[in-house]
Design a protein around this motif. Structure first.
Motif, PDB file in Angstrom:
ATOM      1  N   ASN A   1      19.179 -28.854  -4.652  1.00  0.00           N
ATOM      2  CA  ASN A   1      20.337 -29.507  -5.172  1.00  0.00           C
ATOM      3  C   ASN A   1      19.682 -30.446  -6.175  1.00  0.00           C
ATOM      4  N   THR A   2      20.378 -31.108  -7.107  1.00  0.00           N
ATOM      5  CA  THR A   2      20.019 -32.008  -8.096  1.00  0.00           C
ATOM      6  C   THR A   2      20.486 -33.371  -8.036  1.00  0.00           C
ATOM      7  N   LYS A   3      20.530 -33.950  -6.721  1.00  0.00           N
ATOM      8  CA  LYS A   3      20.993 -35.435  -6.401  1.00  0.00           C
ATOM      9  C   LYS A   3      20.211 -36.118  -6.896  1.00  0.00           C
ATOM     10  N   ASP A   4      20.395 -37.608  -7.368  1.00  0.00           N
ATOM     11  CA  ASP A   4      19.114 -38.603  -7.676  1.00  0.00           C
ATOM     12  C   ASP A   4      18.979 -39.001  -6.307  1.00  0.00           C
ATOM     13  N   PRO A   5      17.859 -38.711  -5.829  1.00  0.00           N
ATOM     14  CA  PRO A   5      17.329 -39.138  -4.533  1.00  0.00           C
ATOM     15  C   PRO A   5      17.355 -40.430  -4.157  1.00  0.00           C
ATOM     16  N   VAL A   6      17.231 -41.500  -5.330  1.00  0.00           N
ATOM     17  CA  VAL A   6      17.355 -42.937  -4.881  1.00  0.00           C
ATOM     18  C   VAL A   6      18.857 -43.458  -4.406  1.00  0.00           C
ATOM     19  N   SER A   7      19.741 -42.689  -4.990  1.00  0.00           N
ATOM     20  CA  SER A   7      21.376 -42.955  -4.654  1.00  0.00           C
ATOM     21  C   SER A   7      21.532 -42.056  -3.216  1.00  0.00           C
ATOM     22  N   CYS A   8      21.080 -40.975  -3.483  1.00  0.00           N
ATOM     23  CA  CYS A   8      21.288 -39.822  -2.487  1.00  0.00           C
ATOM     24  C   CYS A   8      22.946 -39.907  -2.155  1.00  0.00           C
TER      25      CYS A   8
END
Length: 265
Positions: A75-82
């Motif tokens: 996946n390509t989610k921003d891991p900070v906001s998740c």
């Protein structure tokens, strides 16, 4: 007759012990809706290469259940906001700061059914000597992913002997020397009681899929699944416990489970 009475007493005692060991440890009544088993879920992998094997291991462990079928998808989610994705679990890692938590699991619920979920693991702590070990990483990943499909803890005392389950709090996840017992088990993987609980949660199929049913207004006791006194996640602290409830309106809510650092960092 005396021998028969003794035998009956032994059997009764054994049943009582088994019943205690297999105590219910589902997270309220929360579960994913489905019309067939096993429950099939994708887990979005938004993790660094350091965490990849631990997610792979957790998925493999839980897939040993006949009632869960998880798959790792890139996946390509921003891991900070998740941010969550409907119909799946998202797994993320980042240095989330000195929050006092090693990991959090969040589920979004509609009508009593989980509709999306996230797991976050906090590198602020996992980059330290104390927690940068395979055992701590396995324990936390295994537990947080399981919260996302409805399992709770078997035990919540950190300094007693391990139960051999990643759903057991501990300050010594690999067991053995250094913990409460020199012979206790590793808490890095599920045990038979966890798989039995998954059967209890998911053996009975739902009548509907997708929307998760109706009749669960956000503030009702039924909807809160026993979390009437749980504060919102904005008030997360050790003093307020490990479970938090946010009413999102229209019969929807978010429930958060926090895995606090056991040593009070």
């Amino acid at each position: 007759m005396g021998k028969v009475l003794v035998l009956v007493g032994v059997i009764a005692a054994s049943v009582a012990l088994v019943g205690t060991a297999l105590a219910n440890h589902s997270w309220g009544s929360y579960h994913w809706s489905r019309t067939a088993n096993p429950l099939t879920l994708s887990v979005g992998n938004n993790l660094s290469s350091t965490w990849d094997p631990y997610l792979t291991g957790a998925i493999s462990d839980w897939n040993n259940s006949a009632f869960v079928n998880l798959s790792d998808v890139d996946n390509t989610k921003d891991p900070v906001s998740c941010s969550p994705t409907s119909g799946r679990i998202e797994a993320c890692n980042a240095a989330y700061g000195n929050t006092n938590w090693l990991g959090i699991a969040q589920i979004w619920v509609s009508g009593g059914h989980i509709t999306q979920a996230t797991t976050k693991v906090n590198d602020t702590y996992f980059n330290t000597t104390t927690y940068n070990t395979p055992a701590w990483r396995r324990l936390v990943m295994c537990q947080e992913i399981a919260h996302d499909f409805g399992l709770a803890h078997q035990d919540e005392t950190h300094n007693n002997a391990n139960l051999g389950s990643c759903m057991d709090y501990t300050n010594d996840p690999d067991g053995g020397l250094g913990g409460a017992s020199s012979t206790d088990e590793s808490n890095e993987h599920p045990n038979a009681h966890d798989y039995a609980q998954l059967k209890t949660i998911y053996e009975q199929l739902d009548d509907v899929s997708g929307s998760g049913g109706t009749g669960c207004p956000g503030k009702s006791k039924k909807c809160r699944s026993g979390l009437d006194k749980a504060p919102p996640f904005s008030q997360a602290s050790r003093a307020n416990g490990s479970v938090y409830f946010d009413d999102l309106g229209n019969g929807k809510h978010r429930v958060t489970h926090v895995f606090w650092t056991p040593f009070g960092e």
